[in-house]
Design a protein around this motif. Structure first.
Motif, PDB file in Angstrom:
ATOM      1  N   ASN A   1       9.950  73.327  87.655  1.00 27.86           N
ATOM      2  CA  ASN A   1      11.148  72.819  88.358  1.00 27.86           C
ATOM      3  C   ASN A   1      11.010  71.328  88.658  1.00 27.86           C
ATOM      4  OD1 ASN A   1      13.025  74.848  88.653  1.00 27.86           O
ATOM      5  ND2 ASN A   1      12.097  75.669  90.521  1.00 27.86           N
TER       6      ASN A   1
ATOM      7  N   ARG B   1      14.444  91.651  89.434  1.00 27.91           N
ATOM      8  CA  ARG B   1      14.014  90.342  89.961  1.00 27.91           C
ATOM      9  C   ARG B   1      13.856  90.507  91.467  1.00 27.91           C
ATOM     10  NH1 ARG B   1      17.240  84.613  89.896  1.00 27.91           N
ATOM     11  NH2 ARG B   1      15.498  83.333  90.633  1.00 27.91           N
TER      12      ARG B   1
ATOM     13  N   ASP C   1      15.838  77.423  85.636  1.00 32.64           N
ATOM     14  CA  ASP C   1      16.739  78.583  85.444  1.00 32.64           C
ATOM     15  C   ASP C   1      16.640  79.100  84.009  1.00 32.64           C
ATOM     16  OD1 ASP C   1      17.568  78.376  87.996  1.00 32.64           O
ATOM     17  OD2 ASP C   1      19.591  77.633  87.567  1.00 32.64           O
TER      18      ASP C   1
ATOM     19  N   LYS D   1      -3.706  85.536  90.386  1.00 34.94           N
ATOM     20  CA  LYS D   1      -3.424  84.110  90.628  1.00 34.94           C
ATOM     21  C   LYS D   1      -4.717  83.396  91.029  1.00 34.94           C
ATOM     22  CE  LYS D   1       1.168  83.899  90.237  1.00 34.94           C
ATOM     23  NZ  LYS D   1       1.924  82.991  89.424  1.00 34.94           N
TER      24      LYS D   1
ATOM     25  N   ASP E   1       4.684  87.391  87.822  1.00 34.54           N
ATOM     26  CA  ASP E   1       5.037  86.118  88.448  1.00 34.54           C
ATOM     27  C   ASP E   1       4.761  84.992  87.452  1.00 34.54           C
ATOM     28  OD1 ASP E   1       5.323  85.055  91.599  1.00 34.54           O
ATOM     29  OD2 ASP E   1       4.439  83.619  90.192  1.00 34.54           O
ATOM     30  N   ILE E   2       5.758  84.132  87.250  1.00 31.06           N
ATOM     31  CA  ILE E   2       5.567  83.008  86.314  1.00 31.06           C
ATOM     32  C   ILE E   2       4.629  81.991  86.970  1.00 31.06           C
ATOM     33  CG2 ILE E   2       6.746  81.160  85.038  1.00 31.06           C
ATOM     34  CD1 ILE E   2       9.257  82.946  85.048  1.00 31.06           C
TER      35      ILE E   2
ATOM     36  N   ARG F   1      -4.908  82.632  86.963  1.00 31.51           N
ATOM     37  CA  ARG F   1      -3.566  82.887  86.376  1.00 31.51           C
ATOM     38  C   ARG F   1      -3.653  83.331  84.914  1.00 31.51           C
ATOM     39  NH1 ARG F   1      -3.153  78.867  90.062  1.00 31.51           N
ATOM     40  NH2 ARG F   1      -1.569  79.095  91.686  1.00 31.51           N
TER      41      ARG F   1
ATOM     42  N   GLU G   1      10.613  83.578  91.276  1.00 35.89           N
ATOM     43  CA  GLU G   1      10.121  83.797  89.908  1.00 35.89           C
ATOM     44  C   GLU G   1       9.233  85.033  89.848  1.00 35.89           C
ATOM     45  OE1 GLU G   1       8.493  82.548  92.164  1.00 35.89           O
ATOM     46  OE2 GLU G   1       6.538  81.787  91.580  1.00 35.89           O
TER      47      GLU G   1
ATOM     48  N   HIS H   1      15.791  71.793  88.024  1.00 33.69           N
ATOM     49  CA  HIS H   1      16.142  73.170  88.391  1.00 33.69           C
ATOM     50  C   HIS H   1      16.828  73.922  87.242  1.00 33.69           C
ATOM     51  CE1 HIS H   1      15.903  75.437  92.114  1.00 33.69           C
ATOM     52  NE2 HIS H   1      16.991  76.075  91.707  1.00 33.69           N
TER      53      HIS H   1
ATOM     54  N   HIS I   1       2.824  78.593  87.997  1.00 30.15           N
ATOM     55  CA  HIS I   1       3.177  77.185  88.282  1.00 30.15           C
ATOM     56  C   HIS I   1       4.668  76.909  88.053  1.00 30.15           C
ATOM     57  CE1 HIS I   1      -1.017  76.405  88.774  1.00 30.15           C
ATOM     58  NE2 HIS I   1      -1.294  76.744  87.520  1.00 30.15           N
ATOM     59  N   PHE I   2       5.469  77.815  88.480  1.00 31.94           N
ATOM     60  CA  PHE I   2       6.906  77.656  88.240  1.00 31.94           C
ATOM     61  C   PHE I   2       7.471  76.446  88.994  1.00 31.94           C
ATOM     62  CE2 PHE I   2      11.396  78.962  88.916  1.00 31.94           C
ATOM     63  CZ  PHE I   2      11.766  78.947  87.580  1.00 31.94           C
ATOM     64  N   LYS I   3       6.891  76.204  90.152  1.00 39.17           N
ATOM     65  CA  LYS I   3       7.367  75.070  90.951  1.00 39.17           C
ATOM     66  C   LYS I   3       7.208  73.761  90.167  1.00 39.17           C
ATOM     67  CE  LYS I   3       6.804  73.017  95.569  1.00 39.17           C
ATOM     68  NZ  LYS I   3       6.958  71.687  95.050  1.00 39.17           N
TER      69      LYS I   3
HETATM   70  N1  LIG Z   1      15.021  77.037  88.929  1.00 31.17           N
HETATM   71  C1  LIG Z   1      14.869  77.966  89.855  1.00 31.17           C
HETATM   72  N2  LIG Z   1      13.832  77.897  90.702  1.00 31.17           N
HETATM   73  C2  LIG Z   1      13.671  78.838  91.621  1.00 31.17           C
HETATM   74  C3  LIG Z   1      14.607  79.917  91.734  1.00 31.17           C
HETATM   75  N3  LIG Z   1      14.178  80.719  92.751  1.00 31.17           N
HETATM   76  C4  LIG Z   1      13.055  80.152  93.242  1.00 31.17           C
HETATM   77  N4  LIG Z   1      12.721  79.041  92.565  1.00 31.17           N
HETATM   78  C5  LIG Z   1      11.599  78.149  92.741  1.00 31.17           C
HETATM   79  O1  LIG Z   1      10.410  78.778  92.339  1.00 31.17           O
HETATM   80  C6  LIG Z   1       9.324  78.069  92.901  1.00 31.17           C
HETATM   81  C7  LIG Z   1       8.217  79.022  93.266  1.00 31.17           C
HETATM   82  O2  LIG Z   1       7.119  78.252  93.621  1.00 31.17           O
HETATM   83  P1  LIG Z   1       5.768  78.860  94.140  1.00 31.17           P
HETATM   84  O3  LIG Z   1       6.061  80.070  95.008  1.00 31.17           O
HETATM   85  O4  LIG Z   1       4.959  77.780  94.742  1.00 31.17           O
HETATM   86  O5  LIG Z   1       5.087  79.463  92.877  1.00 31.17           O
HETATM   87  P2  LIG Z   1       4.474  78.742  91.601  1.00 31.17           P
HETATM   88  O6  LIG Z   1       4.751  77.287  91.540  1.00 31.17           O
HETATM   89  O7  LIG Z   1       4.925  79.559  90.414  1.00 31.17           O
HETATM   90  O8  LIG Z   1       2.945  78.963  91.780  1.00 31.17           O
HETATM   91  P3  LIG Z   1       2.112  80.243  91.430  1.00 31.17           P
HETATM   92  O9  LIG Z   1       3.015  81.431  91.594  1.00 31.17           O
HETATM   93  O10 LIG Z   1       0.983  80.244  92.422  1.00 31.17           O
HETATM   94  O11 LIG Z   1       1.641  80.081  90.024  1.00 31.17           O
HETATM   95  C8  LIG Z   1       9.890  77.282  94.081  1.00 31.17           C
HETATM   96  O12 LIG Z   1       9.852  75.920  93.788  1.00 31.17           O
HETATM   97  C9  LIG Z   1      11.328  77.741  94.184  1.00 31.17           C
HETATM   98  O13 LIG Z   1      12.197  76.715  94.583  1.00 31.17           O
HETATM   99  C10 LIG Z   1      15.706  79.956  90.852  1.00 31.17           C
HETATM  100  O14 LIG Z   1      16.565  80.846  90.868  1.00 31.17           O
HETATM  101  N5  LIG Z   1      15.793  78.959  89.923  1.00 31.17           N
END
Ligand SMILES: Nc1nc2c(ncn2[C@@H]2O[C@H](COP(=O)(O)OP(=O)(O)OP(=O)(O)O)[C@@H](O)[C@H]2O)c(=O)[nH]1
Length: 391
Positions: free
Chosen positions: A267, A298, A276, A371, A259-260, A375, A302, A272, A262-264
């Protein structure tokens, strides 16, 4: 009554029908279809030339007719090569056709040798059918059997044998009559076989093309559009298959959930589209670092799953750590600057008494722990045998 002319008409009809079937594949864009279509058109024109035999203008059936039929089989062979992603040797094909026609012209207009013409024609067509069979056989898909490939190969080799028999027969019995006026059973058998040559090969080609279309659409359906990793459904199917193989072979298997981090916030900060791009970049790192046998899927957002088949627990641990370090060391260009990201992983080594769901749950719990622990780390889940409740 069955006559050579009647058989020629039946051949033309079969040809025309196969032409219509082939035309339905034009939109597929598959390499080879265009050449196969041309082969059928050329054969139809050749048949029209043969039907003029009673007019007694030998140039039309002997040179034009045989030239068109020779070109038809060249085209069909070219189609098979293009379909198999091979180059087409245009110059050798043209030279062989010109030589063939020159020999036929010599055997009609210098010395009128009907039997020798049949022998030369049999060698020419037998040779090309052998090449067609060989090309399809060499490019048979490795991992599965396909009816279209098997049929085309078998049919082409059968025709090679048929042409050789005909050639040998005419060498041994040069007194056999001219084919158009010969109503003997043997001549009609050869003509009937000749009638199904191109339509039969075309049928094989159509089945091969359908198989290729089906395989391509299965591939598209099983891949995630953005990252090209396996889709969740395809990954679970693949993992189930690998688990069954591991049960049979006793080879080790591990599941790593990734799992990546702080992916949110990536974004939110960059948009976005950059999110991607990070997902694509992440998958690329994985694909470059892994063996072909290690399958990445996948699972959603993420989160990714990686199945490590054949790796011992220690090896799986080392691979997971290496992947984590690769992601951490990697930078990605965003606008004018560079940025980096990290990943967390939960690793579970499969124990034969475990189902895929149980293995996934353990890996998921380990990921959750990674996590929670800050992390950018891999947590390994230890399998514990469930204790039976006290009696
Ligand atoms: N750009 C993009 N964002 C995506 C896609 N699928 C899901 N997301 C985003 O990925 C984010 C996942 O956020 P979280 O589940 O809070 O995870 P996180 O921010 O990585 O936090 P941790 O996993 O706890 O480190 C959300 O904001 C989704 O909108 C995609 O195909 N493209």
């Amino acid at each position: 009554m069955t006559s050579p002319a009647f058989l020629l008409l039946v051949t033309a009809l079969l040809n025309f029908m196969m032409l219509l079937v082939l035309a339905s594949l034009r939109r597929s864009g598959l390499p080879g279809v265009r050449e196969w279509l041309w082969a059928n058109v050329l054969e139809l024109l050749a048949l029209a030339c043969y039907l003029t035999t009673p007019l007694n203008v030998p140039v039309i059936p002997i040179l034009v007719g045989n030239g068109l039929l020779g070109a038809a089989i060249c085209m069909f062979y070219a189609g098979c090569r293009r379909f198999s992603q091979l180059s087409v040797p245009v110059r050798p094909l043209v030279i062989s056709l010109v030589l063939f026609l020159a020999v036929l012209a010599g055997l009609r207009f210098y010395v009128d040798q009907f039997a020798m013409r049949v022998v030369v024609t049999s060698i020419y067509h037998g040779g090309f059918h052998g090449l067609i069979g060989y090309t399809i056989l060499r490019n048979h898909p490795q991992t599965r059997s396909t009816y279209g490939h098997d049929f085309t190969t078998g049919f082409a080799f059968l025709l090679t044998a048929g042409y050789l028999v005909r050639g040998v027969l005419y060498v041994l019995h040069p007194e056999i009559k001219f084919w158009y006026t010969d109503y003997s059973t043997l001549n009609l058998v050869f003509l009937t076989l000749g009638a199904v040559v191109i339509p039969g090969l075309t049928m094989g080609a159509v089945v091969m093309a359908h198989d290729a279309i089906l395989t391509a659409s299965e591939e598209v359906a099983s891949r995630d559009f953005l990252t090209n990793a396996l889709s969740r459904k395809a990954f679970i199917e693949y993992a189930t298959r690998q688990m069954n193989t591991a049960v049979r072979t006793g080879r080790p298997l591990s599941l790593l959930l990734l799992d990546i981090d702080h992916f949110k916030s990536i974004n939110d900060r960059y948009g976005h589209a950059v999110g991607d791009e990070v997902l694509r970049d992440f998958t690329l790192i994985m694909h470059n670092a892994l063996r072909a046998a290690d399958c990445l899927g996948r699972l959603g957002g993420e989160e990714f799953g990686l199945l490590l088949y054949g790796a011992s627990q220690a090896e799986a641990r080392a691979i997971s750590e290496r992947l984590r370090a690769l992601v951490e060391a990697n930078t990605i260009r965003i606008g004018d600057g560079l940025t980096s990201y990290t990943m967390s992983g939960g690793l579970a080594h499969w124990s034969p008494e475990e189902s895929l769901q149980e293995l996934t749950l353990r890996a998921d719990n380990a990921l959750y722990e990674a996590k929670g622990a800050g992390r950018n780390r891999i947590v390994v889940s230890q399998f514990t045998t469930p204790t039976s409740p006290p009696q």
